[in-house]
Design a protein around this motif. Structure first.
Motif, PDB file in Angstrom:
ATOM      1  N   THR A 223     -50.797  -6.019 167.282  1.00 39.40           N
ATOM      2  CA  THR A 223     -52.137  -5.859 166.736  1.00 39.40           C
ATOM      3  C   THR A 223     -52.467  -7.033 165.821  1.00 39.40           C
ATOM      4  OG1 THR A 223     -52.022  -3.445 166.821  1.00 39.40           O
ATOM      5  CG2 THR A 223     -53.608  -4.394 165.288  1.00 39.40           C
ATOM      6  N   THR A 224     -53.659  -7.584 165.985  1.00 37.62           N
ATOM      7  CA  THR A 224     -54.119  -8.705 165.169  1.00 37.62           C
ATOM      8  C   THR A 224     -55.388  -8.299 164.414  1.00 37.62           C
ATOM      9  OG1 THR A 224     -53.246 -10.302 166.758  1.00 37.62           O
ATOM     10  CG2 THR A 224     -54.881 -11.117 165.180  1.00 37.62           C
ATOM     11  N   ILE A 225     -55.395  -8.529 163.095  1.00 41.22           N
ATOM     12  CA  ILE A 225     -56.562  -8.230 162.273  1.00 41.22           C
ATOM     13  C   ILE A 225     -57.555  -9.386 162.367  1.00 41.22           C
ATOM     14  CG2 ILE A 225     -57.407  -7.643 159.963  1.00 41.22           C
ATOM     15  CD1 ILE A 225     -55.496  -5.595 161.181  1.00 41.22           C
ATOM     16  N   ILE A 226     -58.825  -9.076 162.542  1.00 39.56           N
ATOM     17  CA  ILE A 226     -59.889 -10.080 162.565  1.00 39.56           C
ATOM     18  C   ILE A 226     -60.661  -9.979 161.259  1.00 39.56           C
ATOM     19  CG2 ILE A 226     -61.978 -10.850 163.759  1.00 39.56           C
ATOM     20  CD1 ILE A 226     -60.701  -9.261 166.220  1.00 39.56           C
ATOM     21  N   ARG A 227     -60.873 -11.119 160.619  1.00 38.68           N
ATOM     22  CA  ARG A 227     -61.540 -11.139 159.320  1.00 38.68           C
ATOM     23  C   ARG A 227     -62.810 -11.980 159.373  1.00 38.68           C
ATOM     24  NH1 ARG A 227     -58.236  -9.169 155.280  1.00 38.68           N
ATOM     25  NH2 ARG A 227     -56.058  -8.851 155.888  1.00 38.68           N
ATOM     26  N   ASN A 228     -63.745 -11.671 158.465  1.00 40.73           N
ATOM     27  CA  ASN A 228     -64.957 -12.478 158.353  1.00 40.73           C
ATOM     28  C   ASN A 228     -64.754 -13.602 157.343  1.00 40.73           C
ATOM     29  OD1 ASN A 228     -65.149 -11.300 155.814  1.00 40.73           O
ATOM     30  ND2 ASN A 228     -66.848  -9.937 156.354  1.00 40.73           N
ATOM     31  N   HIS A 229     -65.805 -14.345 157.022  1.00 45.73           N
ATOM     32  CA  HIS A 229     -65.663 -15.506 156.145  1.00 45.73           C
ATOM     33  C   HIS A 229     -65.294 -15.111 154.720  1.00 45.73           C
ATOM     34  CE1 HIS A 229     -69.729 -14.115 155.288  1.00 45.73           C
ATOM     35  NE2 HIS A 229     -69.750 -14.882 154.211  1.00 45.73           N
ATOM     36  N   LEU A 230     -65.465 -13.841 154.373  1.00 41.90           N
ATOM     37  CA  LEU A 230     -65.061 -13.353 153.053  1.00 41.90           C
ATOM     38  C   LEU A 230     -63.647 -12.776 153.072  1.00 41.90           C
ATOM     39  CD1 LEU A 230     -68.378 -11.566 151.989  1.00 41.90           C
ATOM     40  CD2 LEU A 230     -67.541 -13.825 151.253  1.00 41.90           C
ATOM     41  N   GLN A 231     -62.986 -12.897 154.208  1.00 38.96           N
ATOM     42  CA  GLN A 231     -61.632 -12.387 154.421  1.00 38.96           C
ATOM     43  C   GLN A 231     -61.565 -10.863 154.436  1.00 38.96           C
ATOM     44  OE1 GLN A 231     -58.945 -14.367 155.385  1.00 38.96           O
ATOM     45  NE2 GLN A 231     -60.737 -15.712 155.563  1.00 38.96           N
ATOM     46  N   HIS A 232     -62.701 -10.226 154.690  1.00 42.16           N
ATOM     47  CA  HIS A 232     -62.713  -8.778 154.861  1.00 42.16           C
ATOM     48  C   HIS A 232     -62.321  -8.446 156.298  1.00 42.16           C
ATOM     49  CE1 HIS A 232     -65.959  -8.572 151.485  1.00 42.16           C
ATOM     50  NE2 HIS A 232     -64.736  -8.592 150.984  1.00 42.16           N
ATOM     51  N   PRO A 233     -61.460  -7.467 156.509  1.00 43.27           N
ATOM     52  CA  PRO A 233     -61.135  -7.070 157.886  1.00 43.27           C
ATOM     53  C   PRO A 233     -62.337  -6.412 158.553  1.00 43.27           C
ATOM     54  CG  PRO A 233     -60.129  -5.560 156.309  1.00 43.27           C
ATOM     55  CD  PRO A 233     -60.719  -6.682 155.500  1.00 43.27           C
ATOM     56  N   ILE A 234     -62.669  -6.895 159.742  1.00 45.52           N
ATOM     57  CA  ILE A 234     -63.833  -6.358 160.452  1.00 45.52           C
ATOM     58  C   ILE A 234     -63.484  -5.833 161.841  1.00 45.52           C
ATOM     59  CG2 ILE A 234     -65.441  -7.844 159.207  1.00 45.52           C
ATOM     60  CD1 ILE A 234     -65.540  -9.642 161.711  1.00 45.52           C
ATOM     61  N   GLY A 235     -62.308  -6.167 162.323  1.00 39.85           N
ATOM     62  CA  GLY A 235     -61.934  -5.719 163.654  1.00 39.85           C
ATOM     63  C   GLY A 235     -60.447  -5.872 163.891  1.00 39.85           C
ATOM     64  N   MET A 236     -59.997  -5.337 165.014  1.00 37.90           N
ATOM     65  CA  MET A 236     -58.588  -5.440 165.408  1.00 37.90           C
ATOM     66  C   MET A 236     -58.519  -5.753 166.892  1.00 37.90           C
ATOM     67  SD  MET A 236     -57.009  -2.136 163.381  1.00 37.90           S
ATOM     68  CE  MET A 236     -55.322  -2.706 163.431  1.00 37.90           C
ATOM     69  N   LEU A 237     -57.710  -6.746 167.233  1.00 34.04           N
ATOM     70  CA  LEU A 237     -57.444  -7.087 168.626  1.00 34.04           C
ATOM     71  C   LEU A 237     -56.073  -6.525 168.976  1.00 34.04           C
ATOM     72  CD1 LEU A 237     -58.268  -8.727 171.177  1.00 34.04           C
ATOM     73  CD2 LEU A 237     -57.048 -10.662 170.173  1.00 34.04           C
ATOM     74  N   CYS A 238     -56.024  -5.617 169.935  1.00 31.05           N
ATOM     75  CA  CYS A 238     -54.786  -4.924 170.267  1.00 31.05           C
ATOM     76  C   CYS A 238     -54.383  -5.216 171.712  1.00 31.05           C
ATOM     77  CB  CYS A 238     -54.949  -3.418 170.086  1.00 31.05           C
ATOM     78  SG  CYS A 238     -55.500  -2.939 168.426  1.00 31.05           S
ATOM     79  N   VAL A 239     -53.107  -5.499 171.905  1.00 27.88           N
ATOM     80  CA  VAL A 239     -52.560  -5.785 173.230  1.00 27.88           C
ATOM     81  C   VAL A 239     -51.424  -4.803 173.486  1.00 27.88           C
ATOM     82  CG1 VAL A 239     -51.485  -7.531 174.705  1.00 27.88           C
ATOM     83  CG2 VAL A 239     -53.144  -8.225 172.961  1.00 27.88           C
ATOM     84  N   ASN A 240     -51.540  -4.021 174.559  1.00 28.54           N
ATOM     85  CA  ASN A 240     -50.561  -2.984 174.884  1.00 28.54           C
ATOM     86  C   ASN A 240     -50.069  -3.170 176.314  1.00 28.54           C
ATOM     87  OD1 ASN A 240     -51.144  -1.537 172.363  1.00 28.54           O
ATOM     88  ND2 ASN A 240     -53.054  -0.940 173.358  1.00 28.54           N
ATOM     89  N   THR A 241     -48.798  -3.480 176.476  1.00 29.93           N
ATOM     90  CA  THR A 241     -48.226  -3.681 177.813  1.00 29.93           C
ATOM     91  C   THR A 241     -47.411  -2.463 178.219  1.00 29.93           C
ATOM     92  OG1 THR A 241     -48.142  -6.083 177.535  1.00 29.93           O
ATOM     93  CG2 THR A 241     -46.703  -5.126 179.204  1.00 29.93           C
ATOM     94  N   ASN A 242     -47.661  -1.983 179.413  1.00 33.78           N
ATOM     95  CA  ASN A 242     -46.951  -0.815 179.944  1.00 33.78           C
ATOM     96  C   ASN A 242     -45.561  -1.216 180.422  1.00 33.78           C
ATOM     97  OD1 ASN A 242     -46.122   1.539 181.159  1.00 33.78           O
ATOM     98  ND2 ASN A 242     -47.536   1.377 182.898  1.00 33.78           N
TER      99      ASN A 242
END
Length: 223
Positions: free
Chosen positions: A95-114
């Motif tokens: 899981t990778t946290i995505i932040r805006n220019h203020l360094q606030h977390p705004i999203g998550m990029l998740c990769v799940n392999t079966n």
């Protein structure tokens, strides 16, 4: 609590990342789920997902409890971890946290392999159409360390192709090489004309003449 109300600017960032979701999924194949979570406190949910058949989720599905745990761990890129789907599939996840220019977390990029996918099927999904690629040939990608090395590699690759094409008259081969390099925008790079001339054992004036002719006939400008 790290969730907050997202702004239109935050959503612009998230929507710009949607192509990355598609790109990772294309590279990893059908046995890897890739998704983008919004961390909008009003509705923290999936806003983009590829291969959702792995967990049975789709756009609009809520954020998971484990995703919230990863968010609160304070790591922008999690360590790889193992999870279980409700149907028993074992997943290898990051899981990778995505932040805006203020360094606030705004999203998550998740990769799940079966990890329970059949081995042969997983390999086939990672190497699609590899048999046809070998049958018809392909251009190897060169991971150059600098521009000069990249240009030398590109020139040599095109030179080998053109020299091996018996439908191109010998007197036209140098011009054809320059034409193909021009189509790759090689001549936008510094010293490219000089390096091309050296690689083809022709004068730099000849390279410039070919480029002027291409420009005159609408095949690209010399920069």
């Amino acid at each position: 609590m790290l969730l907050r109300k997202l702004t239109p600017s935050d959503y612009h960032i998230l929507h710009a990342i949607e192509n990355i979701v598609d790109g990772i999924a294309a590279m990893r194949g059908e046995h890897t789920e890739v998704l983008l979570h919004s961390l909008d406190i009003r509705h923290p949910s999936i806003i983009k997902i590829v291969n959702g058949h792995i967990t049975g989720r789709e756009v609009g599905a809520p954020i998971t409890n484990l995703a919230l745990v990863k968010l609160n761990e304070g790591k922008d890129i999690s360590d790889a971890y193992i999870t279980k789907c409700p149907d028993g599939k074992t997943l290898h996840s990051v899981t990778t946290i995505i932040r805006n220019h203020l360094q606030h977390p705004i999203g998550m990029l998740c990769v799940n392999t079966n990890l329970d996918a059949p081995f042969q099927s997983m390999i086939q999904s990672l190497l699609p159409n590899i048999a046809s690629n070998y049958d018809h040939g392909f251009t190897a990608e060169t991971f150059a360390r600098n521009n000069d090395e990249m240009m030398h590699s590109a020139i040599e690759s095109i030179r080998v192709q053109v020299m091996g094409d018996h439908d191109i008259p010998p007197s036209k081969k140098s011009r054809e090489i320059v034409t193909r390099l021009n189509e790759m925008n090689i001549f936008d790079l510094k010293d490219s004309a000089q390096i091309t001339a050296q690689g083809l054992s022709i004068s730099i004036h000849t390279v410039y003449r070919y480029l002027r002719e291409l420009r005159h006939h609408g095949h690209g400008e010399l920069h």
